[in-house]
Design an enzyme around this catalytic site. Sequence first.
Site, PDB file in Angstrom:
ATOM      1  N   GLU A   1       9.384  -3.612  10.399  1.00 28.43           N
ATOM      2  CA  GLU A   1       9.385  -2.083   9.695  1.00 28.43           C
ATOM      3  C   GLU A   1      10.337  -1.405  10.902  1.00 28.43           C
ATOM      4  O   GLU A   1       9.872  -1.271  12.263  1.00 28.43           O
ATOM      5  CB  GLU A   1       8.807  -1.584   8.980  1.00 28.43           C
ATOM      6  CG  GLU A   1       8.978  -0.521   8.555  1.00 28.43           C
ATOM      7  CD  GLU A   1       7.998  -0.162   8.039  1.00 28.43           C
ATOM      8  OE1 GLU A   1       7.276  -0.291   7.276  1.00 28.43           O
ATOM      9  OE2 GLU A   1       7.799   1.113   6.977  1.00 28.43           O
TER      10      GLU A   1
ATOM     11  N   GLU B   1      -1.621  -5.211   9.042  1.00 35.63           N
ATOM     12  CA  GLU B   1      -0.208  -5.102   9.839  1.00 35.63           C
ATOM     13  C   GLU B   1      -1.460  -5.312  11.419  1.00 35.63           C
ATOM     14  O   GLU B   1      -2.061  -4.542  11.594  1.00 35.63           O
ATOM     15  CB  GLU B   1      -0.386  -3.340   9.595  1.00 35.63           C
ATOM     16  CG  GLU B   1       0.008  -3.260   8.243  1.00 35.63           C
ATOM     17  CD  GLU B   1       0.283  -1.673   8.028  1.00 35.63           C
ATOM     18  OE1 GLU B   1       0.111  -0.325   9.193  1.00 35.63           O
ATOM     19  OE2 GLU B   1       0.606  -1.036   7.096  1.00 35.63           O
TER      20      GLU B   1
ATOM     21  N   LYS C   1      -1.129  -9.247   2.986  1.00 40.19           N
ATOM     22  CA  LYS C   1      -0.222  -8.921   4.354  1.00 40.19           C
ATOM     23  C   LYS C   1      -0.740  -7.865   5.004  1.00 40.19           C
ATOM     24  O   LYS C   1      -1.491  -7.091   4.332  1.00 40.19           O
ATOM     25  CB  LYS C   1       1.347  -7.775   3.855  1.00 40.19           C
ATOM     26  CG  LYS C   1       2.215  -7.543   4.589  1.00 40.19           C
ATOM     27  CD  LYS C   1       3.196  -7.069   4.682  1.00 40.19           C
ATOM     28  CE  LYS C   1       3.636  -5.974   4.019  1.00 40.19           C
ATOM     29  NZ  LYS C   1       2.762  -4.876   4.998  1.00 40.19           N
TER      30      LYS C   1
ATOM     31  N   ASP D   1       0.774  -0.991  -0.390  1.00 40.37           N
ATOM     32  CA  ASP D   1      -0.113  -0.093  -0.326  1.00 40.37           C
ATOM     33  C   ASP D   1       0.855   1.570  -0.179  1.00 40.37           C
ATOM     34  O   ASP D   1       0.928   2.289   0.321  1.00 40.37           O
ATOM     35  CB  ASP D   1      -1.175   0.032   1.367  1.00 40.37           C
ATOM     36  CG  ASP D   1      -0.142  -0.377   2.347  1.00 40.37           C
ATOM     37  OD1 ASP D   1       1.122  -0.427   2.589  1.00 40.37           O
ATOM     38  OD2 ASP D   1      -1.346   0.431   3.596  1.00 40.37           O
TER      39      ASP D   1
HETATM   40  O1  KIV Z   1       3.429  -0.954   1.507  1.00 40.20           O
HETATM   41  C1  KIV Z   1       4.977  -1.584   1.009  1.00 40.20           C
HETATM   42  O2  KIV Z   1       5.686  -1.055   0.308  1.00 40.20           O
HETATM   43  C2  KIV Z   1       5.566  -2.292   2.729  1.00 40.20           C
HETATM   44  C3  KIV Z   1       6.812  -2.426   2.870  1.00 40.20           C
HETATM   45  C4  KIV Z   1       7.222  -1.827   2.752  1.00 40.20           C
HETATM   46  C5  KIV Z   1       7.147  -3.769   3.539  1.00 40.20           C
HETATM   47  O3  KIV Z   1       4.949  -2.708   3.421  1.00 40.20           O
HETATM   48 NA    NA Z   2       2.932  -1.763   3.227  1.00 40.58          NA
END
Ligand code: KIV
Ligand code: NA
Length: 265
Positions: A181, A114, A112, A45
Amino acid sequence: DKPWTVPMLADAKRDGRRLVMLTAYDASFARTLDNAGTDLILVGDSLGMVVQGHDSTLPVTVDDTVYHVTCVARGLSKALLIADLPFQADATPERALDAATRLLQAGAAMVKLEGAGHKLDVIRFLVEREIPVCAHLGLTPQSVLRLGGYRVQGRDDATAEKLRADARAVAAAGATLLVLECVPTALAQAVTADLSIPTIGIGAGPHCDGQVLVLHDLLGVNSGHRRPKFVKDFLAEGGSIAGAAEAFAAAVREGRFPDAAHSYD
Ligand code: KIV
Ligand code: NA
């Protein structure tokens, strides 16, 4: 070499092979990164910031992400494709299932999301329904309003312990990968040792099981945002876009990136 599959990720950690991950948002860059030997491609994102020009990742929608996943998937032959669940697409298990189903049908192999807390239920819900999940802890950009900015997480004992507990919890909930991160090197090292699933660092020191960078950062493309300490322009040493991706992959696999200058202690 064979195309990456989800079970191969745990094998890589067990065998001590570091994982190389980059973001991509379109088919041609995806093809270039895939040919350069990138193991994992993320439609992050971050597209809200580096492609759409927003100040945060919050405006990105599921429709936006599905569109970019569709584009990127057409460029890949070997790399495993991961897609971010955008802001609030994982607010409830049911919403997450709807969004993740669309992303997998568009060509992603994993989503993915968070955080931990109530997201543990979301992870379990998805994994029980055959949707592989990558967790993401430390600096979680979708928390920017609460955090008040983008800064290193887990610097004191209490927040470090919380992060270690959250990492164990997301793995126990069924996550297959964990992105860390902006966390101090020693903390990321401890989390990596705690878990059997691979950790992928970004601003998390050299001891993670793999590393990820945003494509625009790898290439030194100015996205209008402050460049964090962990960012390195690999175009300078790689000489071309494919060369930059190859230089990043080699540096990650040989444990040369990130060095102390691109990490937090
Ligand atoms: O959105 C993204 O690019 C990410 C990476 C920085 C891990 O979540
Ligand atoms: Na991200």
